[in-house]
Design an enzyme around this catalytic site. Structure first.
Site, short mmCIF file in Angstrom:
data_model
loop_
_atom_site.label_atom_id
_atom_site.label_comp_id
_atom_site.label_asym_id
_atom_site.label_seq_id
_atom_site.Cartn_x
_atom_site.Cartn_y
_atom_site.Cartn_z
N HIS A 89 -1.59 -5.47 1.41
CA HIS A 89 -2.94 -6.24 0.94
C HIS A 89 -2.64 -7.55 0.59
CE1 HIS A 89 -6.86 -7.40 -0.47
NE2 HIS A 89 -6.16 -7.90 -1.47
N ASN A 146 -1.91 -0.10 7.42
CA ASN A 146 -1.15 -1.65 7.54
C ASN A 146 -0.51 -2.04 6.56
OD1 ASN A 146 -3.19 -2.21 5.87
ND2 ASN A 146 -4.55 -3.49 7.61
N PHE A 203 -15.41 2.83 7.13
CA PHE A 203 -13.99 3.21 6.89
C PHE A 203 -13.76 3.06 5.54
CE2 PHE A 203 -14.03 -1.46 7.90
CZ PHE A 203 -13.37 -1.96 6.65
N TYR A 242 -12.17 -2.93 -3.36
CA TYR A 242 -12.70 -2.87 -1.73
C TYR A 242 -14.06 -2.90 -1.76
CZ TYR A 242 -7.94 -2.32 0.55
OH TYR A 242 -6.69 -2.77 0.84
N ARG A 273 -1.09 -14.76 3.94
CA ARG A 273 -2.04 -14.06 4.92
C ARG A 273 -1.12 -14.12 6.26
NH1 ARG A 273 -6.37 -10.94 3.93
NH2 ARG A 273 -7.30 -11.51 5.81
N LYS A 306 0.90 -1.14 0.04
CA LYS A 306 -0.03 -0.06 -0.13
C LYS A 306 0.89 1.14 0.01
CE LYS A 306 -3.69 -2.31 2.41
NZ LYS A 306 -4.73 -2.28 3.82
N ARG A 351 3.09 -6.75 9.11
CA ARG A 351 2.29 -5.69 9.92
C ARG A 351 2.84 -5.67 11.45
NH1 ARG A 351 -3.50 -7.51 7.37
NH2 ARG A 351 -3.62 -5.96 5.50
N GLU A 401 -9.14 -10.90 -7.82
CA GLU A 401 -8.10 -9.79 -7.73
C GLU A 401 -7.18 -9.65 -8.67
OE1 GLU A 401 -9.08 -9.08 -2.87
OE2 GLU A 401 -7.05 -9.98 -3.67
P1 DAT Z 1 -7.33 -7.42 5.46
O1 DAT Z 1 -6.58 -6.39 4.79
O2 DAT Z 1 -6.76 -8.07 6.50
O3 DAT Z 1 -7.86 -8.29 4.33
P2 DAT Z 1 -10.01 -6.39 5.54
O4 DAT Z 1 -10.25 -6.90 4.54
O5 DAT Z 1 -11.12 -6.90 6.65
O6 DAT Z 1 -8.57 -6.73 6.02
O7 DAT Z 1 -10.06 -4.88 5.39
C1 DAT Z 1 -9.49 -4.41 4.33
C2 DAT Z 1 -8.70 -3.02 4.77
O8 DAT Z 1 -9.71 -2.05 5.56
C3 DAT Z 1 -7.76 -3.22 5.92
O9 DAT Z 1 -6.52 -3.70 5.41
C4 DAT Z 1 -7.66 -2.06 6.84
C5 DAT Z 1 -8.85 -1.43 6.58
N1 DAT Z 1 -9.93 -1.61 7.69
C6 DAT Z 1 -10.33 -2.79 8.14
N2 DAT Z 1 -11.10 -2.73 9.26
C7 DAT Z 1 -10.93 -1.43 9.62
C8 DAT Z 1 -11.14 -0.68 10.53
N3 DAT Z 1 -12.20 -1.17 11.58
N4 DAT Z 1 -10.92 0.66 10.75
C9 DAT Z 1 -10.16 1.26 9.88
N5 DAT Z 1 -9.74 0.66 8.68
C10 DAT Z 1 -9.94 -0.83 8.77
MG MG Z 2 -9.13 -8.15 2.97
#
Ligand code: DAT
Ligand code: MG
Length: 151
Positions: free
Chosen positions: A117, A114, A59, A51, A87, A11, A104, A128
């Site tokens: 991705h 973080n 968010f 996303y 992962r 990212k 991370r 994707e």
């Molecule tokens: P991951 O990236 O571990 O697959 P995810 O798919 O649940 O996680 O979420 C996508 C991204 O969105 C994640 O990398 C960071 C952001 N995100 C997720 N949960 C969040 C939250 N509670 N507050 C802010 N950003 C968040």
């Molecule tokens: Mg995800």
């Protein structure tokens, strides 16, 4: 084990912080094979598609703004069980609770920054990869060390 492919993106925070080499090194050292790589200034349309599953989350808009704010590095990695393994290498979504030794866990402190991705399942990986890469941007090749990495 089945040879899989997964989509990984460093990212904008990872690029800005100069962690591209370090992050690529984690996947290379593990024994996975890089089959696609590009630096991308992401469009809002692509970010929203990528996303899309989070469209209703509070968010979502901040996440999209962040992803399009500066270049990211898009990659496809190949290997045995690479989707789930990547992962694990990446660590939990919140860097504060991600284990040390994960990307991370080692480099982040905030869920909104973080660093990386990784696709969460084989089907997600396939969609994707198709979203981010043209077929001709992916290179199938056999690393000469592969006999020393897998039986
Ligand atoms: P991951 O990236 O571990 O697959 P995810 O798919 O649940 O996680 O979420 C996508 C991204 O969105 C994640 O990398 C960071 C952001 N995100 C997720 N949960 C969040 C939250 N509670 N507050 C802010 N950003 C968040
Ligand atoms: Mg995800």
């Amino acid at each position: 084990m089945v040879l899989e492919r997964t989509f990984i993106a460093i990212k904008p925070d990872g690029v800005q912080r100069g962690l591209v080499g370090e992050i690529i090194c984690r996947f290379e050292s593990k024994g996975f094979t890089l089959v696609g790589l590009k630096l991308v200034q992401v469009s809002r349309e692509l970010a929203e598609q990528h996303y899309g599953v989070h469209r209703e989350r509070p968010f979502f808009s901040g996440l999209v703004e962040f992803i399009i704010s500066a270049p990211l590095v898009a990659m496809v990695w190949e290997g045995d069980g690479v989707v789930a393994s990547a992962r694990k290498i990446i660590g939990a979504t919140n860097p504060l609770t991600a284990e040390p030794g994960t990307i991370r866990g080692d480099f982040g402190v905030n869920i909104g920054r973080n660093l990386i991705h990784g696709s969460d399942a084989i089907e997600t990986a396939n969609s994707e990869i198709a979203l981010w890469f043209l077929d001709e941007e992916l290179v199938s090749w056999q690393p000469s060390l592969s006999g020393w990495i897998r039986e």
